[in-house]
Motif scaffolding. Structure first.
Motif, PDB file in Angstrom:
ATOM      1  N   GLU A  83       0.839  -1.181   0.000  1.00  0.00           N
ATOM      2  CA  GLU A  83       0.000   0.000   0.000  1.00  0.00           C
ATOM      3  C   GLU A  83       0.886   1.248   0.000  1.00  0.00           C
ATOM      4  O   GLU A  83       2.077   1.170   0.322  1.00  0.00           O
ATOM      5  CB  GLU A  83      -0.935  -0.034   1.208  1.00  0.00           C
ATOM      6  CG  GLU A  83      -1.901  -1.222   1.149  1.00  0.00           C
ATOM      7  CD  GLU A  83      -2.749  -1.382   2.392  1.00  0.00           C
ATOM      8  OE1 GLU A  83      -3.598  -0.505   2.644  1.00  0.00           O
ATOM      9  OE2 GLU A  83      -2.566  -2.389   3.114  1.00  0.00           O
ATOM     10  N   TRP A 110       2.911  -6.778  -7.810  1.00  0.00           N
ATOM     11  CA  TRP A 110       1.835  -5.847  -7.523  1.00  0.00           C
ATOM     12  C   TRP A 110       1.363  -5.985  -6.076  1.00  0.00           C
ATOM     13  O   TRP A 110       1.628  -6.981  -5.416  1.00  0.00           O
ATOM     14  CB  TRP A 110       0.651  -6.095  -8.458  1.00  0.00           C
ATOM     15  CG  TRP A 110       0.941  -5.940  -9.916  1.00  0.00           C
ATOM     16  CD1 TRP A 110       1.197  -6.945 -10.810  1.00  0.00           C
ATOM     17  CD2 TRP A 110       1.021  -4.716 -10.657  1.00  0.00           C
ATOM     18  NE1 TRP A 110       1.420  -6.418 -12.059  1.00  0.00           N
ATOM     19  CE2 TRP A 110       1.310  -5.051 -11.998  1.00  0.00           C
ATOM     20  CE3 TRP A 110       0.863  -3.368 -10.314  1.00  0.00           C
ATOM     21  CZ2 TRP A 110       1.456  -4.092 -13.003  1.00  0.00           C
ATOM     22  CZ3 TRP A 110       0.998  -2.408 -11.319  1.00  0.00           C
ATOM     23  CH2 TRP A 110       1.295  -2.769 -12.643  1.00  0.00           C
ATOM     24  N   PRO A 115      -7.939  -3.082  -4.191  1.00  0.00           N
ATOM     25  CA  PRO A 115      -8.147  -1.698  -4.627  1.00  0.00           C
ATOM     26  C   PRO A 115      -6.836  -0.976  -4.940  1.00  0.00           C
ATOM     27  O   PRO A 115      -6.774  -0.162  -5.873  1.00  0.00           O
ATOM     28  CB  PRO A 115      -8.871  -1.056  -3.435  1.00  0.00           C
ATOM     29  CG  PRO A 115      -9.528  -2.199  -2.729  1.00  0.00           C
ATOM     30  CD  PRO A 115      -8.567  -3.331  -2.882  1.00  0.00           C
ATOM     31  N   VAL A 116      -5.796  -1.275  -4.167  1.00  0.00           N
ATOM     32  CA  VAL A 116      -4.495  -0.658  -4.412  1.00  0.00           C
ATOM     33  C   VAL A 116      -3.903  -1.201  -5.708  1.00  0.00           C
ATOM     34  O   VAL A 116      -3.348  -0.453  -6.521  1.00  0.00           O
ATOM     35  CB  VAL A 116      -3.535  -0.916  -3.226  1.00  0.00           C
ATOM     36  CG1 VAL A 116      -2.150  -0.352  -3.521  1.00  0.00           C
ATOM     37  CG2 VAL A 116      -4.093  -0.302  -1.955  1.00  0.00           C
ATOM     38  N   ILE A 118      -5.494  -2.272  -8.314  1.00  0.00           N
ATOM     39  CA  ILE A 118      -6.212  -1.663  -9.435  1.00  0.00           C
ATOM     40  C   ILE A 118      -5.687  -0.260  -9.709  1.00  0.00           C
ATOM     41  O   ILE A 118      -5.454   0.131 -10.861  1.00  0.00           O
ATOM     42  CB  ILE A 118      -7.727  -1.651  -9.157  1.00  0.00           C
ATOM     43  CG1 ILE A 118      -8.269  -3.090  -9.152  1.00  0.00           C
ATOM     44  CG2 ILE A 118      -8.465  -0.811 -10.197  1.00  0.00           C
ATOM     45  CD1 ILE A 118      -9.690  -3.205  -8.651  1.00  0.00           C
ATOM     46  N   GLN A 119      -5.477   0.510  -8.649  1.00  0.00           N
ATOM     47  CA  GLN A 119      -4.941   1.863  -8.809  1.00  0.00           C
ATOM     48  C   GLN A 119      -3.526   1.828  -9.375  1.00  0.00           C
ATOM     49  O   GLN A 119      -3.160   2.653 -10.228  1.00  0.00           O
ATOM     50  CB  GLN A 119      -4.963   2.596  -7.468  1.00  0.00           C
ATOM     51  CG  GLN A 119      -4.500   4.043  -7.548  1.00  0.00           C
ATOM     52  CD  GLN A 119      -5.335   4.876  -8.514  1.00  0.00           C
ATOM     53  OE1 GLN A 119      -6.556   4.717  -8.582  1.00  0.00           O
ATOM     54  NE2 GLN A 119      -4.689   5.749  -9.276  1.00  0.00           N
ATOM     55  N   GLN A 120      -2.718   0.869  -8.913  1.00  0.00           N
ATOM     56  CA  GLN A 120      -1.364   0.736  -9.447  1.00  0.00           C
ATOM     57  C   GLN A 120      -1.397   0.411 -10.936  1.00  0.00           C
ATOM     58  O   GLN A 120      -0.642   0.977 -11.734  1.00  0.00           O
ATOM     59  CB  GLN A 120      -0.606  -0.358  -8.695  1.00  0.00           C
ATOM     60  CG  GLN A 120      -0.204   0.012  -7.281  1.00  0.00           C
ATOM     61  CD  GLN A 120       0.433  -1.157  -6.536  1.00  0.00           C
ATOM     62  OE1 GLN A 120       0.439  -2.290  -7.018  1.00  0.00           O
ATOM     63  NE2 GLN A 120       0.972  -0.874  -5.358  1.00  0.00           N
ATOM     64  N   ARG A 122      -3.579   1.196 -13.034  1.00  0.00           N
ATOM     65  CA  ARG A 122      -4.011   2.373 -13.785  1.00  0.00           C
ATOM     66  C   ARG A 122      -2.907   3.414 -13.923  1.00  0.00           C
ATOM     67  O   ARG A 122      -2.875   4.173 -14.897  1.00  0.00           O
ATOM     68  CB  ARG A 122      -5.219   3.011 -13.097  1.00  0.00           C
ATOM     69  CG  ARG A 122      -6.512   2.221 -13.239  1.00  0.00           C
ATOM     70  CD  ARG A 122      -7.598   2.810 -12.368  1.00  0.00           C
ATOM     71  NE  ARG A 122      -8.893   2.162 -12.603  1.00  0.00           N
ATOM     72  CZ  ARG A 122      -9.943   2.270 -11.791  1.00  0.00           C
ATOM     73  NH1 ARG A 122      -9.853   3.004 -10.694  1.00  0.00           N
ATOM     74  NH2 ARG A 122     -11.071   1.643 -12.086  1.00  0.00           N
ATOM     75  N   SER A 123      -2.015   3.462 -12.922  1.00  0.00           N
ATOM     76  CA  SER A 123      -1.041   4.557 -12.887  1.00  0.00           C
ATOM     77  C   SER A 123       0.400   4.130 -13.165  1.00  0.00           C
ATOM     78  O   SER A 123       1.258   4.993 -13.412  1.00  0.00           O
ATOM     79  CB  SER A 123      -1.100   5.248 -11.520  1.00  0.00           C
ATOM     80  OG  SER A 123      -0.795   4.326 -10.473  1.00  0.00           O
TER      81      SER A 123
END
Length: 335
Positions: A83, A110, A115-116, A118-120, A122-123
């Motif tokens: 995280e 990863w 949720p983290v 998924i954000q990773q 994306r970015s």
């Protein structure tokens, strides 16, 4: 003789699956207080022994030299979820020693927290080594090397001075001779040594009680255990079992999981340590076993015991939220 069934998984009114295992509860003098199965069986502790592996960071003086507090010591003993807070703190530890992510030799993956992740995704094009669940431990390794003037290059290898020191430390704590014959390679590439389950439990009991240890090692050991209990999020992360167990009785329980169904825990106020292994390596069963064992020793505290039993025994729901079964302790725990 097979180890006993310690956890059952039900569907409807039938047992659908079950998990066998072994558990050792030991005091600082090495006396067995509670046992299930063959507790003399050697096993790889995997990440459950990270608090032991963190000792050079404290004993070398590196933790104090770099101004590390409870969060850094907890992260150095962690299998974190990758995280943002974990990643930032690992980077900060490396920066204190004048290093960066490229000094790490743990590999990359990863986040464990969906949720983290998924954000990773994306970015980031890809994760880096700071996202690895072992990056805190490895940052601690690099810091210990830098402080003592040891070249951290190759610090994951069997013959590196840091790994030789860790080998001596774990041998001292567990009373087990460690070498090539009982050495395997962990997921983050460092050596991991098979030791008898009871010896592993005794090692953690010595860490929390100081029995049989020199004054410096006893002080450093308790400092690491206390740091983990003070900052449980940095030992694991959101909704993770280690964090939830320590939050159930903040400052009264230390808990650390390892791969393949291993779990270690200590109850400082009782001077007791727990080490266990689920035979089939299932973490769902190891989580249940350690929570149930801890609950056994909190029988005089209903609030804590109920929280622990809620972790040990929980319902299973399908994707529509319908209750379909449960993970629960077997009647072996009814003693």
């Amino acid at each position: 003789m097979a180890n006993p069934v310690l956890v059952e998984v039900t569907r409807g009114n039938r047992v659908e699956s079950f998990h066998r295992g072994m558990i050792a509860v030991v005091d600082g003098a090495g006396k067995t207080v509670l046992e299930f199965g063959d507790i003399e069986t050697p096993l790889f502790p995997r990440s459950a022994c990270k608090a032991m592996q963190a000792l050079p960071l404290v004993e070398s003086g590196a933790a104090d030299a770099y101004g590390f507090g409870n969060r850094e010591l907890a992260l150095s003993s962690s299998s974190h979820s990758g995280e943002p807070e974990h990643v930032a703190l690992a980077a900060s530890m490396l920066k204190a020693a004048g290093r960066d992510e490229t000094a790490l030799e743990c590999g990359e993956h990863w986040s464990f927290e969906q949720p983290v992740l998924i954000q990773q995704a994306r970015s980031l094009d890809r994760p880096n080594q700071l996202h690895n669940n072992c990056s805190g431990k490895h940052a601690g390794f690099v810091c210990a090397c830098c402080h003592t003037g040891t070249d951290p290059g190759g610090y994951v290898t069997y013959d590196h001075p840091l790994q030789a020191e860790i080998r001596d430390i774990i041998g001292d704590l567990t009373g087990t001779a460690l070498g090539h014959d009982n050495c395997g390679t962990d997921g983050c590439s460092i050596p991991n040594y098979a030791v008898p389950l009871k010896a592993l439990a005794h090692g953690f009991a010595k860490m929390v009680t100081g029995e049989g240890l020199g004054a410096e090692r006893a002080k450093a050991s308790r400092r690491i255990i206390d740091a983990c209990m003070a900052e449980p999020f940095y030992v694991a992360g959101t909704k993770r079992s280690c964090t939830r167990l320590m939050q159930a009785a903040l400052g009264r329980i230390f808990a650390k999981t390892g791969a393949e169904g291993v779990f270690c825990a200590v109850i400082p106020e009782l001077g007791l340590s727990i080490a266990l292994k689920c035979d089939d390596g299932a973490s769902r069963a190891a989580d249940s076993m350690v929570a149930g064992t801890l609950a056994h020793f909190f029988r005089g505290d209903d609030e804590v015991r109920d929280k622990l039993l809620a972790i040990a025994n929980h319902t299973i729901r399908n994707w529509n939220g319908i209750e379909v079964g449960a993970v629960q302790l077997s009647n072996a725990f009814d003693r």
